[in-house]
Each structure stands twice: as structure tokens, then as C-alpha cells.
Enzyme design. Structure first.
Site, short mmCIF file in Angstrom:
data_model
loop_
_atom_site.label_atom_id
_atom_site.label_comp_id
_atom_site.label_asym_id
_atom_site.label_seq_id
_atom_site.Cartn_x
_atom_site.Cartn_y
_atom_site.Cartn_z
CG ASP A 185 24.45 -33.17 28.91
OD1 ASP A 185 25.67 -32.98 28.73
OD2 ASP A 185 23.89 -34.24 28.62
CG ASP A 187 19.30 -45.08 38.73
OD1 ASP A 187 19.00 -45.91 37.86
OD2 ASP A 187 18.46 -44.35 39.27
#
Length: 1040
Positions: A337, A741
Site C-alpha cells: 500500500d 476486523d
């Protein structure tokens, strides 16, 4: 081609073979336990295990359940009755005795009687041919009693294998499950044993022993009632002389009771599970047949290679490429990224080194398969190694790895200073990612079937470098956005049905970790309802005492086991194997309803409605039989409350036909494509990706080539692809929190999916954790901030998903994960009260009567008993438990407190606050980072609390000395609470003081306290002033 489970494949073939037969359609039902055909009895009638609900179970599973299980039907829990030909077990005497065939009940042989219809024999032999290359029929006894012997033939020599088979046969003869007299005509029973093992469950649930869990539950209930009476006593007996302190303390205690309930009751049903890897191999990896294990795409995410060293990422990638799994079934995707050329070059070096490292690992079966950690292990590496060239090859490999590290270090050193004109690749072209915030998408494929082979000439798993496009003005959603980009890229390039998600610093410590997960995900029935298999996180490089509870042992070994007994563990961001269909926002498959037995009691002409329902259920059963997509048929999947037509994994349609629209299709297919067009509004404008979502068992559409797939993969990682779609809302990793998450797993559980907690004996994955105090607090701050963001969003478990299928105790667990940061406010107040009481001389309890003492004693005893019994059934050490309690206070009064205010500012006012850390140079010793002092504002609240309580202790003791004997009684209660705070903050004080020339912190602490107390005592005694023996006569100064 898509990989399908063997059980699912048999189910599909069974339906296909008997589609034209109406007489024996009932015999083509699929066993809901093992996935095999149910078959018929000797008289030609279909076998029905349970006469109450007719739950579809084959005879081998019925026999196994009676001999080894709980002897009850899995659906209605009715005790199985004995069928003719079945061996007797205890309790059969209570049943009807009209099935007394004791003479032949042990004579189990191949069932090829002449009385059977010819087509039945053909069907039975065909089924056996699927299971046996030699086409021989198998004994029913062998398929029911193979649990006692585990392992496969490949790992034993011929003599040892024959001995094991003979022992197995003797055990079955003792049980009466195998006939000792076979006349010398039966073939060897070695294949019968292998088949018996293959038919057994791939995993089993191991409940906690009742002797361990029952006292634990009793104490929890007792503690609940004691807590209720204690709070009643506290509320009804206010301290009027210290009313504000009393009111604050009662509010804090009520909140603590509420948070304890949220944390405790989801641990009511803890369970453990064990897997059978040998049975997985026997079922899905048969000699002479294609490997049927499900393919796995592995995601590794990284952002900044200067903060996340490339050598760590390289070790993670090498452990993935060397995993014990078919190479054609594994593909590793690395998300960069930060668009770093350093990571790009590092992966190129890693791919080259993997050509030598992977064959070395597989040849010598080394563990772990991350070279940095393998070569640094302080164990006897020669243990169990018998290959004569192992030592020589290991030394050569270690030398090559050191040379590999030097090359990586050279790349890191070169990347420290960026040229003014930007980075340039080896071919002279500028690096596309020179501007990390404005660059195109990049994909590079290493290794794989079209890439380089290893030094032994064998194929290696594919390695793919991915850097998604970034442009100014677009929201990229950090890690969640990167993971969603990997989901789309992998769906276009490989489309494996399962996804393993790892952080860049979490390497595979157990090379069989993927097989452990497949034991659950490839279960014929249970696996279809699983959204993911979560593994516990284990860590390297943590000091022996685990000062700041970095291992999180209490959470991973207690809380997660409790959640596994409910709807499943929460997703913790790494070490998790996903079902790809669950990430696409689909609902889990609905269980087949129990058939209505009344319809079987009446003729077909009796009731039209009954007849209609029977046809409907029959058609539904046929659809259930089309598992794996072996037949070209349509399915309906439910996604976000709506039904959509979904194809199997057979060729769905060509890409040109998707783009051209409805030409060339019949009316029925046109209506299907009209509904499939709706997928573009959810999944984005990619025909290849949409085609991949319609393949339940993975695989790529026919007619595709690598060039077109790479172009499509670049398209799906463009920065504008997710606009006006459901990505991040209902599909993939969910946006809206830095702890994506928790949010992602919560959405899956709300749809009705289940998850599993897998804890193999050898830890599946290992990673690194910050052992420095400031870094640890910042890590906890990030987690708590994410929980506050979820609390203030529409996905808050307090009000979201009540119309779904989330269980109540599971909801309590999710509520606990998002409200725990708010405990910091009452915790801070409660830790301040002891110091205030000592300084002012007041107390939150009016009088310490006998009743008061009883309630306090009962409460503390119940707290201690709960902790002890919890440690007893979980196996967690008391040191780990105490470290967890200490850091709960340290994190609560620092990181959690800041997270609450930062989250409120971020969500309500749009102000994003960042805390800066100033670091000194770390000492170059083992655990040198542990003693590194980094100042941060998070250290202010706990430091203030320690100072306040220490000053309070000194002031309280001095006041008692001045006031005499009567003031010592009330002082003990105040001192108890003050020392409770100081003991919990002791690791923080230790980290605050650093090494202090190796002087123990406890010595410094007690020195300060005792010096202050003795100084006050010394002043009180005042030995140097003359003592007065009588009244002191002085002039008053007033004129009389």
C-alpha cells in the site's frame, strides 16, 4: 478448474445417475454426516437410521454413532434403535426383541447378493469404484470402526504397516465388528481400513470436562447473586460524611458489574476441537486421482517497508511458499500500500531464494519454514533427521540465507535516500510509485506454473505483487481497502474458494496450518456454514515475564474458547482462513428442514397439499445434491436479504456474452442474466469478477487467458472501482473503523454464519508484538479507538442486526468489544478515590460492621474462586492471568481513556488527534527495546495515579501515627485499596523507570515509601527537644 470436495462430488454424481429413476430416488439421498450415499437395506428398501425424524444418515455413520458416539440421532436426539445386522451394544435389551439375529450379526461381508436387483448392484459397485481404484466392495464394519488407528500408509514401512493393520483387525474382532472367518477368499482388508478412516469425521468437538466446568459455572452464578446483594448493600448504606465519594464509587461499582457480566457470560460454553489430518489426506488426496483439496489464496498486507522491514515480510512469504500443501493450490498475494520499489525488489530477491529454500524445507521437513526463525531456534536441529546429507545441506542453506539477507540489507540501505529524479527500475523506466499518493495500479507475477521452477525442477506456488491505484481526492480506507483490492485481484487471477489473511510479520509456524483449516472448511455439511476459521495469535521476541501482557493469553486461551462454544470466535485481523463466499455478502445455506412424516403415511392421492409439499421437498433435495457445481444448474443464493440466481462452478458464460448482454440466450437465461446485472451495482463493473463470484467452489471461467486477466486485475484495483457499490458496506472488509476486523466478523455473524477456533498443538502462526511500554500503549489505543468508532456507528451491536441470526451471548461478546474503552472513566475515578480518602480522612463506607465485612469477604472470595477455576479449565498460568489484570488497569487509565475522547472528537466533531512519540536510541542487547523510554502523553494519567496514591499512603500513615491507636482500624481499608492500585500499576512504574542501573524497581518503590513514613515518625517522636514534665506556664499576653 475448481476444486471440489469428494463428498460433494459423490452427491452430485448420485443425483445425476438416478435422475431418470423414480423408484429408487430415496436411495440417492446424501448422508448429512460423511457426504456419501445412504444406500439400501438387504430387502431393497432405503436405509433409515432414525424412525422418528428420518434424518439422512448412512449405515456406516449409524454404526459408528452407536459404537463410538452418543448413540442418538444428530437431529432429534432420539436414541437409535438396533437394525438387523447391527452389533449389539449396551441398552439394546430395552428395545424390541423382534430383530434377534444374533447368529449372523457379526458376519459382515461384501454385499453382492443375487437377490438384489441388477441396477442396484451396478449402482453400488460404481459407488465403490469412486472410493476404490480396484473397484472392490468394502465391508460395512470397516467403514464404521476406523477411529482407533490414525495415520496413513506413506509414513510407515511395509512391515510396520502390516503390523498396524493386524492390530486394527484384532481390535475390530474383539468388538464383534469384523468376522474372523473369511474363508480365505476375501481380499486383504488394508483398503478397508483406509476407507474406514476416510469416511470418519475430519474433526470433533471436545467439550471441557464437567468436573472442571461445572464448579466454574456454579461459582459464576454465586458471584452474580453475591454481587447483586453487595450492590444493594452499597446503595442502601450511604456515607453521608463523604457523600460525593460514596456516590462516585457506587456508580463505578455498578458499571464494573455490568462490564463483568458482558465479559463473563459469553464464556459459559467453552469447547476445544481436534482435527484429523490423516483422514483429510485419505479423503481428498487419493493416489491416481486429482487432488481434491480446496485452493487457498494467501493475503499479506504491508504499508511502509522502512517501518516493516522487508526481511520480515520476506520470511513470511517464504513460509507461505514452503507450506505443506499442493503447490498448484496455493497463491500468495502481497499488497504494497506504499507503492515501494524497495518491497518490489525485495520480492524479486525472495522469489529467487525460494527456488532453493522451498525444496530444502520439503525434503527435510523442517519447522518453522521461515528461515530467520528456523536458523535462530535454540533447539537440537538434528532431532528426527535421518538423511545423511542434511547437515551439509543445512550449512549450505544457512550460508545462502545469510547472503540473501545481505542483498536485502543493501536494498534497504539504498532506499534510505531517495534520488531527486525518483527511483528508476532496472530497465531504465521510472518507478510508477514514486509518488505514493498518486500512482497507477501495479501487478507483478512471480513463480507459478508459468514462472521459474525450483532447483529440483518442480513447480512453486505463485507469488503476486499488488499495489492498488491511488489518486488524490479518493478515500482509500487503509488496510480494509487494501484487503478488498486483494479479494478482487485474487478472484480474477486464481479465484480460490478460501482466503488466508496474514499480517506481514506473521509467518506460518506450522506448515500444516492450511490443512488444519480445511478439516473444518471442507466438511461436507458444517463447512458450508462457516465464514472463517480463526487461529490464535502467538508471538516471538517477548520477554519471559511478559511485563505488558503482549501475548494476550487470557483472551486467546479463555475468551475465544468460550466464543467457540457459541456462534464462533471474533475475527482478530490475522491468522484467519475465510470462506470467499462469506466475504461476498451472501447468507449461509439454509439447513434442510425435517421432512414431514405424515405425508409418508398416506397415499399420494390422499391430499394434494401433502403431495405438493413432497414434490417440493424432493426438488429441494435434488438441488441440495448438486454440490460442487458438477452439474450445470441454477442455484439461488441469498445476499443481504435478497435472492439472486447463482450458477455452479461449471462454465457460466463467456466474457463476451457478459458484455454483449442477452443475445444468444433463451428466455429463462435472459431472466437470469437480468438478475445478474444487479451484481454490477454491488460488485462493480467487471464481468470477469462477476463471473468469479458465481462460482461457489472457485476456479476461472473457460476461455480466459493470462493477458486479459492481468488487464482485468488492473481494472479492479483502480481507485474509482468501488464507487456506488457495496464494497466496504456489505461486501468484503467493512469500512468505518480502524479495527475493521471486528466489524467484518460481526457482519458475517449477523447474517447467520458460524466461525471456528482452531488451536493446533504446534502454533499455526507466529508474529511480533511491541514490547516497549509506549509502543504497546499506542497499539492498545488504536484498538480501543476502533471500538469507540463502532460504538458511535450504525453497526453498533447494541442496536444493529436484531432481525438477523446473531445469538444473544454472541451479541453480549460483541457489545463487550465496543464498550470496554468506556470503562476507563469509572476506572480512573475508582483508582483516585483511595488517595482522596487517605488525604481527607474520609471513607466511602460509613462503618465497617460485621455485615459489611461478610459482603466484602464473600465478594473477594468469589472473585478469587472464579479466577482459579477459570485457570483450572483453561490451563492458563497464574502469572499470565495476573499480567492481564495489571495491564487492564494500565491500559484502562491511559490508552482507553484517550481513545474515548479521541473517538468522540473524531466522530462528532471531525477532529483527528494524533499522539507523537519521541524515542531514544535502543540498547543493542536482548530485549533492549523493553527498556527503551519513549515519552508520550499516554503516560500522564497512570503516572499521576501512582504519585497520588503514594502520597496518600504516606499521609494516611502519618495521620494514624498522630491520632493514636484508634485511627489504625479505618486506615487498613483505605490502605488496602491504595495498595491495590499501586500493585496493578507496578509494571507501568517499572517501565517508566527503565533499567535504573539494574536496580529492582520494587526496591526503589519501597525505599521511597519507607523513607517517607520513617521521616514522619521521626518528626513525630522529635527526640532532640526536651521533654516537659508538667504544665507549661507562659504569659498569655492578655492584660487582666
Amino acid at each position: 478448474m475448481a476444486s471440489t470436495t469428494m463428498a460433494a462430488g459423490f452427491g452430485s454424481l448420485a443425483v445425476d445417475e438416478n435422475r431418470g429413476s423414480s423408484t429408487h430416488q430415496s436411495s440417492t439421498k446424501i448422508c448429512r454426516v460423511c457426504g456419501d450415499k445412504i444406500g439400501q437395506k438387504e430387502n431393497g428398501q432405503p436405509f433409515v437410521a432414525c424412525h422418528v425424524c428420518a434424518f439422512p444418515v448412512c449405515r456406516p455413520c449409524y454404526e459408528y454413532e452407536r459404537s463410538e458416539g452418543n448413540q442418538c440421532c444428530p437431529q432429534c436426539n432420539t436414541r437409535y434403535k438396533r437394525h438387523k445386522g447391527s452389533p449389539r451394544i449396551s441398552g439394546d435389551e430395552e428395545d424390541d426383541s423382534d430383530q434377534d439375529d444374533f447368529d449372523d450379526e457379526f458376519q459382515i461381508k461384501n454385499r453382492k447378493d443375487d437377490s438384489h436387483p441388477q441396477h442396484e448392484n451396478e449402482e453400488y459397485n460404481n459407488n465403490n469404484h469412486q472410493w476404490h481404484p480396484n473397484g472392490q466392495a468394502f465391508s460395512v464394519a470397516g467403514s464404521t470402526a476406523g477411529k482407533d488407528l490414525e495415520g496413513d500408509k506413506e509414513i510407515y514401512g511395509s512391515e510396520e504397516w502390516k503390523e498396524r493393520v493386524e492390530k486394527w483387525k484384532v481390535r475390530q474382532e474383539k468388538r464383534g465388528l469384523v468376522s474372523n472367518d473369511n474363508g480365505g477368499n476375501d481380499p486383504p482388508e488394508e483398503d478397508d481400513y483406509l476407507l474406514a478412516e476416510a469416511r470418519q469425521p475430519l474433526w470433533r468437538k471436545v467439550p471441557i470436562s464437567s468436573s472442571l466446568i461445572s464448579p466454574y459455572r456454579i461459582v459464576i452464578v454465586l458471584r452474580f447473586f453475591i454481587l447483586a446483594f453487595f450492590l444493594r448493600f452499597r446503595i442502601l448504606t450511604p456515607a453521608y460524611d463523604a457523600y460525593p465519594l460514596w456516590l462516585i464509587s457506587v456508580i463505578c461499582e455498578v458499571w464494573f458489574a455490568f462490564s463483568w457480566i458482558l465479559d463473563q457470560f459469553p464464556k459459559w460454553f467453552p469447547i476445544t476441537r481436534e482435527t484429523y489430518l490423516d483422514r483429510l489426506s485419505l479423503r481428498f488426496e487419493r493416489e491416481g486421482e486429482p487432488n481434491q483439496l480446496g485452493a487457498v489464496d494467501v493475503f499479506v498486507s504491508t504499508v511502509d517497508p522502512l517501518k516493516e522491514p522487508p526481511i520480515i515480510t520476506a520470511n513470511t512469504v517464504l513460509s507461505i511458499l514452503a507450506v505443506d500443501y499442493p503447490v498448484e493450490k496455493v497463491c500468495c498475494y502481497v499488497s504494497d500500500d506504499g507503492a515501494s520499489m524497495l518491497l518490489f525488489d525485495s520480492l524479486s530477491e525472495t522469489a529467487e531464494f525460494a527456488r532453493r529454500w522451498v525444496p530444502f524445507c520439503k525434503k527435510h521437513n523442517v519447522e518453522p519454514r521461515a528461515p530467520e526463525f528456523y536458523f535462530n531456534e535454540k533447539i537440537d536441529y538434528l532431532k528426527d533427521k535421518v538423511h545423511p546429507s542434511f547437515v551439509k545441506e543445512r550449512r549450505a542453506m544457512k550460508r545462502e540465507y545469510e547472503e540473501f539477507k545481505v542483498r536485502i540489507n543493501a536494498l534497504v540501505a539504498k532506499a534510505q535516500k531517495k534520488p531527486e529524479e525518483g527511483w528508476v527500475m532496472q530497465d531504465g523506466t521510472p518507478w510508477p510509485g514514486n509518488n505514493t499518493r498518486d500512482h497507477p495500479g501495479m501487478i507483478q507475477v512471480y513463480l507459478g506454473s508459468a514462472g521459474a521452477l525450483d532447483v529440483d525442477g518442480k513447480e512453486l506456488p505463485r507469488l503476486v505483487y499488488v499495489s492498488r491505484e491511488k489518486r488524490p481526492g479518493y478515500q482509500h480506507h487503509k488496510k480494509a481497502g487494501a484487503e478488498n483490492a486483494l479479494v478482487r485481484v485474487s478472484a480474477v487471477l486464481t479465484n480460490a474458494p478460501f482466503i488466508l489473511n496474514l499480517d506481514c510479520d506473521h509467518y506460518i509456524n506450522n506448515s500444516k496450518a492450511m490443512r488444519e483449516a480445511m478439516c473444518f472448511l471442507m466438511d461436507p455439511q458444517f463447512g458450508k456454514k462457516l465464514c472463517y476459521v480463526q487461529f490464535p495469535q502467538r508471538f516471538d521476541g517477548i520477554d519471559r515475564h511478559d511485563r505488558y501482557a503482549n501475548r494476550n493469553v487470557v483472551f486467546f486461551d479463555i475468551n475465544m474458547l468460550g466464543l467457540d462454544g457459541l456462534q464462533g470466535p471474533v475475527y482478530v485481523g490475522t491468522g484467519c482462513v475465510f470462506n470467499r463466499q462469506a466475504l461476498y455478502g451472501y447468507d449461509p445455506p439454509v439447513s434442510e428442514k425435517r421432512p414431514k412424516m405424515t405425508c409418508d403415511c398416506w397415499p399420494s392421492w390422499c391430499c394434494c397439499c401433502c403431495r405438493g409439499s413432497r414434490k417440493k421437498s424432493k426438488k429441494k433435495g435434488e438441488k441440495k445434491g448438486l454440490l460442487g457445481g458438477l452439474l450445470y444448474g441454477k442455484k439461488k443464493k441469498k445476499m443481504m436479504g435478497k435472492n439472486y440466481v447463482k450458477k455452479g462452478s461449471a462454465p457460466v458464460f463467456d466474457l463476451e456474452e457478459i458484455e454483449e448482454g442477452l443475445e444468444g440466450y433463451e428466455e429463462l437465461e435472459k431472466s437470469s442474466l437480468m438478475s445478474q446485472k444487479n451484481f454490477e451495482k454491488r460488485f462493480g463493473q467487471s464481468p470477469v469478477f462477476i463471473a468469479s463470484t458465481l462460482m461457489e467452489n472457485g476456479g476461472l471461467p473457460e476461455g480466459t487467458n493470462s493477458t486479459s486477466l492481468i488487464k482485468e486485475a488492473i481494472h479492479v484495483i483502480s481507485c474509482g472501482y468501488e464507487e456506488k457499490t457495496e464494497w466496504g458496506k456489505e461486501i468484503g472488509w467493512i469500512y468505518g473503523s480502524v479495527t475493521e476486523d471486528i466489524l467484518t466478523g460481526f457482519k458475517m455473524h449477523c447474517r447467520g454464519w458460524k466461525s471456528v477456533y482452531c488451536v493446533p498443538k504446534r502454533p499455526a502462526f507466529k508474529g511480533s508484538a511491541p514490547i516497549n511500554l509506549s509502543d504497546r500503549l499506542h497499539q492498545v489505543l488504536r484498538w480501543a479507538l476502533g471500538s469507540v468508532e463502532i460504538f458511535l456507528s450504525r453497526h453498533c451491536p447494541l442496536w444493529y442486526g436484531y432481525g438477523g441470526k446473531l445469538k444473544w451471548l454472541e451479541r453480549l461478546a460483541y457489545i463487550n468489544t465496543i464498550v470496554y474503552p468506556f470503562t476507563s472513566i469509572p476506572l480512573l475515578a475508582y483508582c483516585t478515590i483511595p488517595a482522596v480518602c487517605l488525604l481527607t480522612g474520609k471513607f466511602i463506607i460509613p462503618t465497617l460492621s460485621n455485615l459489611t465485612s461478610v459482603w466484602f469477604l464473600a465478594l473477594f472470595l468469589s472473585i478469587i474462586a472464579t479466577g482459579v477455576l477459570e485457570l483450572r479449565w483453561s490451563g492458563v498460568s497464574i502469572q499470565d492471568w495476573w499480567r492481564n489484570e495489571q495491564f487492564w488497569v494500565i491500559g484502562g487509565v491511559s490508552a482507553h481513556l484517550f481513545a474515548v475522547f479521541q473517538g468522540l472528537l473524531k466522530v462528532l466533531a471531525g477532529v483527528d488527534t494524533n499522539f507523537t512519540v519521541t524515542a531514544k536510541a535502543a540498547e543493542d542487547t536482548e530485549f533492549g527495546e523493553l527498556y527503551l523510554f519513549k515519552w508520550t502523553t499516554l503516560l500522564i494519567p497512570p503516572t499521576t495515579l501512582i504519585i497520588l496514591n503514594m502520597v496518600g499512603v504516606v499521609a494516611g500513615v502519618s495521620d494514624a501515627i498522630n491520632n493514636g491507636y484508634g485511627s489504625w482500624g479505618p486506615l487498613f481499608g483505605k490502605l488496602f485499596f491504595a495498595f491495590w492500585v499501586i500493585l496493578h500499576l507496578y509494571p507501568f512504574l517499572k517501565g517508566l523507570m527503565g533499567r535504573q542501573n539494574r536496580t529492582p524497581t520494587i526496591v526503589v518503590l519501597w525505599s521511597i515509601l519507607l523513607a517517607s513514613i520513617f521521616s514522619l515518625v521521626w518528626v513525630r517522636i522529635d527526640p532532640f527537644l526536651p521533654k516537659q514534665t508538667g504544665p507549661v506556664l507562659k504569659q498569655c499576653g492578655v492584660e487582666c
